[in-house]
Design a protein around this motif. Sequence first.
Motif, PDB file in Angstrom:
ATOM      1  N   VAL A 365       0.833  -1.200   0.000  1.00 59.09           N
ATOM      2  CA  VAL A 365       0.000   0.000   0.000  1.00 59.09           C
ATOM      3  C   VAL A 365       0.865   1.246   0.000  1.00 59.09           C
ATOM      4  O   VAL A 365       0.633   2.190  -0.754  1.00 59.09           O
ATOM      5  N   SER A 366       1.888   1.251   0.854  1.00 53.39           N
ATOM      6  CA  SER A 366       2.755   2.434   0.950  1.00 53.39           C
ATOM      7  C   SER A 366       4.037   2.071   1.684  1.00 53.39           C
ATOM      8  O   SER A 366       4.123   1.045   2.366  1.00 53.39           O
ATOM      9  N   LYS A 367       5.009   2.948   1.534  1.00 50.00           N
ATOM     10  CA  LYS A 367       6.238   2.851   2.330  1.00 50.00           C
ATOM     11  C   LYS A 367       6.011   3.665   3.603  1.00 50.00           C
ATOM     12  O   LYS A 367       5.594   4.810   3.552  1.00 50.00           O
ATOM     13  N   VAL A 368       6.308   3.056   4.749  1.00 49.57           N
ATOM     14  CA  VAL A 368       6.004   3.751   6.007  1.00 49.57           C
ATOM     15  C   VAL A 368       7.271   4.238   6.713  1.00 49.57           C
ATOM     16  O   VAL A 368       7.249   5.278   7.369  1.00 49.57           O
ATOM     17  N   LEU A 369       8.379   3.514   6.614  1.00 54.19           N
ATOM     18  CA  LEU A 369       9.658   3.956   7.170  1.00 54.19           C
ATOM     19  C   LEU A 369      10.741   3.732   6.121  1.00 54.19           C
ATOM     20  O   LEU A 369      10.811   2.667   5.513  1.00 54.19           O
ATOM     21  N   GLU A 370      11.591   4.725   5.937  1.00 51.07           N
ATOM     22  CA  GLU A 370      12.605   4.664   4.882  1.00 51.07           C
ATOM     23  C   GLU A 370      13.995   4.513   5.477  1.00 51.07           C
ATOM     24  O   GLU A 370      14.355   5.219   6.416  1.00 51.07           O
ATOM     25  N   GLN A 371      14.775   3.575   4.936  1.00 50.61           N
ATOM     26  CA  GLN A 371      16.153   3.325   5.363  1.00 50.61           C
ATOM     27  C   GLN A 371      16.243   3.305   6.886  1.00 50.61           C
ATOM     28  O   GLN A 371      17.040   4.010   7.509  1.00 50.61           O
ATOM     29  N   HIS A 372      15.440   2.444   7.457  1.00 51.28           N
ATOM     30  CA  HIS A 372      15.285   2.352   8.906  1.00 51.28           C
ATOM     31  C   HIS A 372      16.308   1.387   9.490  1.00 51.28           C
ATOM     32  O   HIS A 372      16.556   0.313   8.936  1.00 51.28           O
ATOM     33  N   SER A 373      16.882   1.751  10.618  1.00 49.13           N
ATOM     34  CA  SER A 373      17.852   0.906  11.318  1.00 49.13           C
ATOM     35  C   SER A 373      17.185   0.346  12.571  1.00 49.13           C
ATOM     36  O   SER A 373      16.076  -0.187  12.487  1.00 49.13           O
ATOM     37  N   ASN A 374      17.812   0.472  13.740  1.00 49.08           N
ATOM     38  CA  ASN A 374      17.154  -0.006  14.959  1.00 49.08           C
ATOM     39  C   ASN A 374      17.495   0.875  16.147  1.00 49.08           C
ATOM     40  O   ASN A 374      18.527   1.566  16.159  1.00 49.08           O
ATOM     41  N   ALA A 375      16.642   0.826  17.149  1.00 47.69           N
ATOM     42  CA  ALA A 375      16.714   1.758  18.276  1.00 47.69           C
ATOM     43  C   ALA A 375      17.888   1.471  19.200  1.00 47.69           C
ATOM     44  O   ALA A 375      18.209   2.306  20.057  1.00 47.69           O
ATOM     45  N   TYR A 376      18.530   0.312  19.054  1.00 42.97           N
ATOM     46  CA  TYR A 376      19.558  -0.093  20.008  1.00 42.97           C
ATOM     47  C   TYR A 376      20.974   0.038  19.448  1.00 42.97           C
ATOM     48  O   TYR A 376      21.950  -0.184  20.172  1.00 42.97           O
ATOM     49  N   ALA A 377      21.090   0.384  18.163  1.00 42.94           N
ATOM     50  CA  ALA A 377      22.398   0.386  17.500  1.00 42.94           C
ATOM     51  C   ALA A 377      23.403   1.303  18.194  1.00 42.94           C
ATOM     52  O   ALA A 377      24.599   0.994  18.240  1.00 42.94           O
ATOM     53  N   ALA A 378      22.925   2.404  18.752  1.00 38.24           N
ATOM     54  CA  ALA A 378      23.848   3.349  19.389  1.00 38.24           C
ATOM     55  C   ALA A 378      24.524   2.746  20.612  1.00 38.24           C
ATOM     56  O   ALA A 378      25.614   3.200  21.011  1.00 38.24           O
ATOM     57  N   ASP A 379      23.927   1.691  21.188  1.00 38.54           N
ATOM     58  CA  ASP A 379      24.531   1.054  22.368  1.00 38.54           C
ATOM     59  C   ASP A 379      25.501  -0.057  21.999  1.00 38.54           C
ATOM     60  O   ASP A 379      26.111  -0.672  22.889  1.00 38.54           O
ATOM     61  N   CYS A 380      25.647  -0.332  20.707  1.00 36.79           N
ATOM     62  CA  CYS A 380      26.556  -1.378  20.247  1.00 36.79           C
ATOM     63  C   CYS A 380      27.945  -0.800  20.093  1.00 36.79           C
ATOM     64  O   CYS A 380      28.152   0.147  19.341  1.00 36.79           O
ATOM     65  N   LYS A 381      28.924  -1.357  20.796  1.00 31.27           N
ATOM     66  CA  LYS A 381      30.295  -0.824  20.804  1.00 31.27           C
ATOM     67  C   LYS A 381      31.261  -1.837  20.200  1.00 31.27           C
ATOM     68  O   LYS A 381      32.113  -2.376  20.888  1.00 31.27           O
ATOM     69  N   MET A 382      31.098  -2.112  18.918  1.00 33.75           N
ATOM     70  CA  MET A 382      32.031  -3.027  18.257  1.00 33.75           C
ATOM     71  C   MET A 382      33.205  -2.237  17.692  1.00 33.75           C
ATOM     72  O   MET A 382      33.046  -1.108  17.256  1.00 33.75           O
TER      73      MET A 382
END
Length: 382
Positions: A365-382
């Motif tokens: 029907v439609s695109k709802v979020l574009e090039q979406h990542s995730n809410a926790y990525a900022a806490d990943c320290k690789m």
Amino acid sequence: MLKPSVCALSVSIATILAAGLPAVAAADPVKVGMITTLSGGGSGLGIDVRDGFMLAIGDNPDIDLIIEDDQRKPDVAVQIADKMIQSDKVDVLTGIIFSNLAMAVIPAAVNQGKFYLSPNAGPSALAGKGCHENYFNVAWQNDNLHEAAGSYANSDSLKNTFILAPNYPAGKDALTGYKRFYEGELAGELYTKLGQTDYAAEIAQIRASGADSVFFFLPGGMGISFMKQWDQSDIDLPVIGPAFSFDQGILGAVGEAALGVKNTSQWSKDLDNQANQTFVADFESSYGRLPSLYASQGYDTGKLLLSAMSKADVADADAFRAALEEADFESTRGSFAFDNSHHPIQDLYVREVVEEGDVLTNRIVSKVLEQHSNAYAADCKM
């Protein structure tokens, strides 16, 4: 036609890389252990992941694939993983559908130097502080499709949604994700039993709540049971869900009760890109059925593996990891890249259940979020 057995099997595979990429000088075959749900509740999901993965890798002589049924039991999954790592000496693990099994298997596997490519489960605990350099999720982080549903509910002017999901990691991520984007009020919030099939009490509670809509995450047979009972209740409220409860393998069982339901997904069979068109046609030709979301995820996981194998030897962990991070393959969903936590950056869509001839399926029907990542990525320290 590909006809893998549902039971455990070992497949030595035969053709050169389907993507036509230059092959790395042959060493020993890459040993891949697939642990997935092939019996009991949720087996359709595991079968689709398996079939999509096998379609992607074809008969490749450089892959030695072992497939085992986890029976949707964490203890069984752990036993299989231990055997695959210690006795079979696998290089790469994949296949797990359910997040509670993923949490039982993946941390130990990656800490033993094995690569894990997830074609489905994406628990939040593995996306943030618990991320690992050897863990790659090729599907989504669990919250993603539910975040898209919350965003869509806002655009559809829904103000008082009743939400429910099973009481396990993916269920908690689901409702967390929905609430992260949804701006209205909650008429109620429930966690149901994993594997539950009777929802009479929950439906009665929804009826009495004053809700103007319902959002639920109930994958596999749980969603089938809920929608059939919901249809019999004659409650006239819009239903929103993630693709997991309205995907191709589910719709035949749900039937006309699903018609018109909006659901969110990062993939649909009508996505207009060449890789997806090829996948849909090849899957239907090989297996005699339309592919599901899970099949597309298994397929993309196989293509990711082939892309890394074309550039690096799995024995060189750093080089192989870098090759995985490049994600240099044509995804069924079009644009695809990994974020810093090794989860997808991708578009998310709203689909509607429609009837094509005598078959129920989904249409974007439609695109709802574009090039979406995730809410926790900022806490990943690789």
